[in-house]
Design a protein around this motif. Structure first.
Motif, PDB file in Angstrom:
ATOM      1  N   HIS A 199      -2.900 -11.480  11.142  1.00 43.79           N
ATOM      2  CA  HIS A 199      -4.194 -12.152  11.104  1.00 43.79           C
ATOM      3  C   HIS A 199      -5.224 -11.227  10.475  1.00 43.79           C
ATOM      4  CE1 HIS A 199      -2.014 -14.632  13.971  1.00 43.79           C
ATOM      5  NE2 HIS A 199      -2.953 -15.553  13.848  1.00 43.79           N
ATOM      6  N   TRP A 200      -6.064 -11.792   9.618  1.00 42.43           N
ATOM      7  CA  TRP A 200      -7.042 -11.008   8.861  1.00 42.43           C
ATOM      8  C   TRP A 200      -8.447 -11.527   9.144  1.00 42.43           C
ATOM      9  CZ3 TRP A 200      -6.009  -7.038   5.254  1.00 42.43           C
ATOM     10  CH2 TRP A 200      -4.638  -6.735   5.111  1.00 42.43           C
ATOM     11  N   ARG A 201      -9.336 -10.610   9.467  1.00 41.07           N
ATOM     12  CA  ARG A 201     -10.743 -10.955   9.679  1.00 41.07           C
ATOM     13  C   ARG A 201     -11.500 -10.703   8.379  1.00 41.07           C
ATOM     14  NH1 ARG A 201     -14.744 -11.674  13.488  1.00 41.07           N
ATOM     15  NH2 ARG A 201     -16.762 -10.693  13.036  1.00 41.07           N
ATOM     16  N   VAL A 202     -12.054 -11.774   7.828  1.00 44.84           N
ATOM     17  CA  VAL A 202     -12.818 -11.685   6.584  1.00 44.84           C
ATOM     18  C   VAL A 202     -14.302 -11.782   6.938  1.00 44.84           C
ATOM     19  CG1 VAL A 202     -13.196 -12.648   4.292  1.00 44.84           C
ATOM     20  CG2 VAL A 202     -10.923 -12.794   5.343  1.00 44.84           C
ATOM     21  N   MET A 232       7.038  -3.898  -2.169  1.00 40.16           N
ATOM     22  CA  MET A 232       5.604  -4.030  -2.416  1.00 40.16           C
ATOM     23  C   MET A 232       4.786  -3.425  -1.283  1.00 40.16           C
ATOM     24  SD  MET A 232       5.215  -7.803  -4.200  1.00 40.16           S
ATOM     25  CE  MET A 232       6.079  -8.717  -2.920  1.00 40.16           C
ATOM     26  N   THR A 233       5.213  -3.648  -0.035  1.00 42.02           N
ATOM     27  CA  THR A 233       4.457  -3.076   1.081  1.00 42.02           C
ATOM     28  C   THR A 233       4.551  -1.557   1.089  1.00 42.02           C
ATOM     29  OG1 THR A 233       6.356  -3.410   2.564  1.00 42.02           O
ATOM     30  CG2 THR A 233       4.674  -5.125   2.522  1.00 42.02           C
ATOM     31  N   ALA A 234       5.683  -1.011   0.647  1.00 43.51           N
ATOM     32  CA  ALA A 234       5.792   0.447   0.550  1.00 43.51           C
ATOM     33  C   ALA A 234       4.813   0.998  -0.478  1.00 43.51           C
ATOM     34  CB  ALA A 234       7.223   0.845   0.194  1.00 43.51           C
ATOM     35  N   LEU A 235       4.666   0.303  -1.600  1.00 45.18           N
ATOM     36  CA  LEU A 235       3.741   0.739  -2.646  1.00 45.18           C
ATOM     37  C   LEU A 235       2.284   0.535  -2.231  1.00 45.18           C
ATOM     38  CD1 LEU A 235       5.637  -0.685  -5.744  1.00 45.18           C
ATOM     39  CD2 LEU A 235       5.434   1.723  -5.095  1.00 45.18           C
ATOM     40  N   ALA A 236       2.049  -0.360  -1.271  1.00 45.29           N
ATOM     41  CA  ALA A 236       0.682  -0.642  -0.827  1.00 45.29           C
ATOM     42  C   ALA A 236       0.296   0.181   0.400  1.00 45.29           C
ATOM     43  CB  ALA A 236       0.528  -2.124  -0.512  1.00 45.29           C
ATOM     44  N   ARG A 237       1.018   1.244   0.665  1.00 45.97           N
ATOM     45  CA  ARG A 237       0.743   2.034   1.866  1.00 45.97           C
ATOM     46  C   ARG A 237      -0.640   2.680   1.834  1.00 45.97           C
ATOM     47  NH1 ARG A 237       3.216   4.311   6.155  1.00 45.97           N
ATOM     48  NH2 ARG A 237       2.547   6.386   6.841  1.00 45.97           N
ATOM     49  N   ALA A 268       0.765  -6.488   8.840  1.00 46.68           N
ATOM     50  CA  ALA A 268      -0.273  -7.286   8.203  1.00 46.68           C
ATOM     51  C   ALA A 268      -0.209  -7.095   6.696  1.00 46.68           C
ATOM     52  CB  ALA A 268      -1.658  -6.889   8.721  1.00 46.68           C
ATOM     53  N   SER A 269      -0.212  -8.204   5.958  1.00 49.17           N
ATOM     54  CA  SER A 269      -0.226  -8.146   4.494  1.00 49.17           C
ATOM     55  C   SER A 269      -0.929  -9.388   3.972  1.00 49.17           C
ATOM     56  CB  SER A 269       1.192  -8.045   3.922  1.00 49.17           C
ATOM     57  OG  SER A 269       1.986  -9.142   4.351  1.00 49.17           O
ATOM     58  N   LEU A 270      -1.515  -9.242   2.800  1.00 60.14           N
ATOM     59  CA  LEU A 270      -2.337 -10.312   2.242  1.00 60.14           C
ATOM     60  C   LEU A 270      -2.272 -10.255   0.723  1.00 60.14           C
ATOM     61  CD1 LEU A 270      -5.919 -11.297   3.316  1.00 60.14           C
ATOM     62  CD2 LEU A 270      -5.565 -10.448   1.007  1.00 60.14           C
ATOM     63  N   PHE A 271      -2.046 -11.416   0.092  1.00 57.97           N
ATOM     64  CA  PHE A 271      -2.094 -11.506  -1.365  1.00 57.97           C
ATOM     65  C   PHE A 271      -3.520 -11.842  -1.798  1.00 57.97           C
ATOM     66  CE2 PHE A 271       2.510 -12.256  -0.858  1.00 57.97           C
ATOM     67  CZ  PHE A 271       2.995 -11.383  -1.821  1.00 57.97           C
ATOM     68  N   HIS A 272      -3.958 -11.160  -2.851  1.00 63.06           N
ATOM     69  CA  HIS A 272      -5.303 -11.357  -3.407  1.00 63.06           C
ATOM     70  C   HIS A 272      -5.145 -11.755  -4.865  1.00 63.06           C
ATOM     71  CE1 HIS A 272      -8.956  -9.963  -5.541  1.00 63.06           C
ATOM     72  NE2 HIS A 272      -9.599 -10.287  -4.439  1.00 63.06           N
ATOM     73  N   ILE A 273      -5.787 -12.873  -5.266  1.00 66.32           N
ATOM     74  CA  ILE A 273      -5.648 -13.386  -6.631  1.00 66.32           C
ATOM     75  C   ILE A 273      -7.032 -13.545  -7.246  1.00 66.32           C
ATOM     76  CG2 ILE A 273      -4.748 -15.230  -8.083  1.00 66.32           C
ATOM     77  CD1 ILE A 273      -3.531 -15.208  -4.577  1.00 66.32           C
ATOM     78  N   VAL A 274      -7.177 -13.082  -8.480  1.00 64.41           N
ATOM     79  CA  VAL A 274      -8.425 -13.254  -9.219  1.00 64.41           C
ATOM     80  C   VAL A 274      -8.081 -13.457 -10.690  1.00 64.41           C
ATOM     81  CG1 VAL A 274      -8.781 -10.779  -9.620  1.00 64.41           C
ATOM     82  CG2 VAL A 274     -10.758 -12.328  -9.597  1.00 64.41           C
ATOM     83  N   SER A 275      -8.843 -14.287 -11.373  1.00 58.06           N
ATOM     84  CA  SER A 275      -8.547 -14.563 -12.780  1.00 58.06           C
ATOM     85  C   SER A 275      -8.962 -13.385 -13.658  1.00 58.06           C
ATOM     86  CB  SER A 275      -9.258 -15.835 -13.246  1.00 58.06           C
ATOM     87  OG  SER A 275     -10.649 -15.644 -13.318  1.00 58.06           O
ATOM     88  N   THR A 333      -2.155  -4.237   2.465  1.00 63.21           N
ATOM     89  CA  THR A 333      -1.572  -4.079   3.786  1.00 63.21           C
ATOM     90  C   THR A 333      -2.587  -3.457   4.734  1.00 63.21           C
ATOM     91  OG1 THR A 333      -0.677  -1.900   3.257  1.00 63.21           O
ATOM     92  CG2 THR A 333       0.733  -3.801   2.779  1.00 63.21           C
ATOM     93  N   ARG A 334      -2.181  -3.292   5.976  1.00 60.35           N
ATOM     94  CA  ARG A 334      -3.077  -2.707   6.975  1.00 60.35           C
ATOM     95  C   ARG A 334      -3.618  -1.351   6.536  1.00 60.35           C
ATOM     96  NH1 ARG A 334      -4.011  -3.343  12.160  1.00 60.35           N
ATOM     97  NH2 ARG A 334      -2.412  -4.964  12.330  1.00 60.35           N
TER      98      ARG A 334
END
Length: 321
Positions: A263-266, A210-215, A303-310, A240-241
Motif C-alpha cells: 500500500h502506498w500513501r500519495v 527489477m526490484t533488485a535494481l531499484a534498491r 512494496a513496489s510501484l510502477f510510474h509512467i510518464v509520456s 520500491t520501499r
C-alpha cells in the motif's frame, strides 16, 4: 489546483464485447478494461474511466484460466505487466514463432509490427495491465486473418470503420460500410517472425531483477536509458520501499502511479490544496501536470510501484533503436 484522479481496482468496469473474438470459443470469457484514454476497443459498450489525454493509454485484460486473447498487432508500443496470475505470451503469424511465460510483476515490451496474443495459464482469474503508446493507440487493432474469419463464423463482423456488428443480434454494417478486409499475402510479409531472443532477450524483464535494481534508486525499466532501451513515447520506472522518497516532485505533463505490491500513501499539494490517498495493487492514479506529489509505502512489507510518464518521442515503432 486539480487533485489526482484514482480508479480503484474494485471499481473497474469491464467490457465483455470489446473485440472481434468476443464470441470465439476460448476467447469468449475475457474482460477488457479501458482506464485512461480511448484505448483500442471495437465496441461502443467499452467504458473509459479517465478521458484526459496523457500521451499514452492505460488498460487491462482480465481472464479466467485457459482464456486467450487472439493474435493481433498494433502500430504503437504495447507494454504489459502481470498484476495477478500466470500468463503465456506468444507471437508470429500463427502464434508459433515464440512464447514466454510471465509471472506476477514481470513486464514485457512487445515489438510493434508483429502478431501477438496471450492467455492465462494459471489456476485463477488473472489480470494484466497494459500501456499503449499514443493518445489514439495507433488507430486500432490489426488482426491476423484467421481471427477475422473465425469471428465471422461465430456471428461477429468487424466493419472497415473499426466497429463491431453482431449478426446473432440482427446487426449489420450500415450502408456503405464494408467488412474489414483480411490482410493480403503481400501485407502479411511486412509482419516479421521474430525469434525468442529478439523478443524475450530484448523486451522481457523479471520482477525480482527489477526490484533488485531499484534498491537504492528507482529502476528505469523502459526508456532511452532503461534496462529495456526503447523510446515508445513514454517511460516506465519501478519504485520500491528503499528507493521511494517523501520529497515532493512534479512533472510538466500528467503521470500515472500503479502499485504492484503493498500500500502506498500519495500526498500532494500545499496548504488548502493539500491532499492524501492510499493506493493498493490494481489501483491507478493519474496525477495532473504541475502538481507536486510524493509516494511512500504506508505499511510494512514488500512494496513496489510502477510510474509512467509520456516523453516527446514518437509513439510509433521504435524498438531496438
Amino acid at each position: 489546483m486539480t487533485a489526482p484522479t484514482t480508479v480503484r481496482y474494485g471499481e473497474l468496469i469491464p467490457c465483455k464485447t470489446a473485440f472481434i473474438d468476443a464470441h470465439t470459443p476460448g476467447s469468449d470469457q475475457k474482460e477488457n478494461f479501458t482506464i485512461i484514454g480511448g484505448g483500442v476497443s471495437e465496441s461502443a459498450d467499452q467504458h473509459v474511466h479517465i478521458t484526459t489525454p496523457h500521451g499514452f493509454n492505460i488498460g487491462a485484460a482480465g481472464q479466467p484460466p485457459k482464456c486467450r486473447n487472439s493474435l493481433h498487432s498494433h502500430r504503437t508500443a504495447e507494454v504489459f505487466f502481470v498484476l495477478s496470475g500466470r500468463w503465456r505470451f506468444f507471437w508470429g503469424r500463427h502464434g508459433t514463432a515464440g512464447e514466454v511465460v510471465l509471472e506476477e510483476g514481470d513486464i514485457i515490451d512487445i515489438p510493434t509490427g508483429i502478431f501477438r496474443g496471450f492467455e492465462n495459464i494459471g489456476t485463477d482469474y488473472g489480470m494484466i495491465m497494459a500501456i499503449l503508446g499514443g493518445d489514439d493507440a495507433g488507430g486500432g487493432v490489426i488482426w491476423a486473418p484467421q481471427v477475422i474469419e473465425d469471428a465471422r463464423d461465430h456471428g461477429l463482423i468487424l466493419g472497415e470503420n473499426g466497429k463491431l456488428y453482431d449478426s446473432k443480434a440482427g446487426q449489420t454494417p450500415p450502408e456503405g460500410v464494408h467488412p474489414m478486409p483480411t490482410l493480403t499475402d503481400d501485407e502479411l510479409a511486412d509482419f516479421p517472425e521474430l525469434s525468442p531472443m529478439q523478443v524475450v532477450g530484448w523486451g522481457v524483464r523479471r520482477y525480482n531483477d527489477m526490484t533488485a535494481l531499484a534498491r537504492h534508486r528507482p529502476c528505469k525499466v523502459i526508456g532511452a536509458t532503461g534496462i529495456i532501451r526503447d523510446k515508445p513515447g513514454f517511460e516506465v520506472d519501478l519504485i520500491t520501499r528503499t528507493s521511494a522518497t517523501d520529497t515532493p516532485h512534479a512533472h510538466d505533463r500528467p503521470s500515472v502511479l500503479m502499485p504492484m505490491r503493498g500500500h502506498w500513501r500519495v500526498t500532494w499539494g500545499q496548504g488548502a490544496d493539500a491532499g492524501a490517498e492510499v493506493l493498493a495493487p490494481g489501483d491507478t492514479m493519474s496525477v495532473p501536470a504541475g502538481l507536486p506529489h510524493a509516494a511512500v509505502p504506508s505499511m510494512t512489507g514488500e512494496a513496489s510501484l510502477f510510474h509512467i510518464v509520456s516523453t516527446d518521442d514518437p509513439a510509433g515503432p521504435s524498438w531496438l533503436q
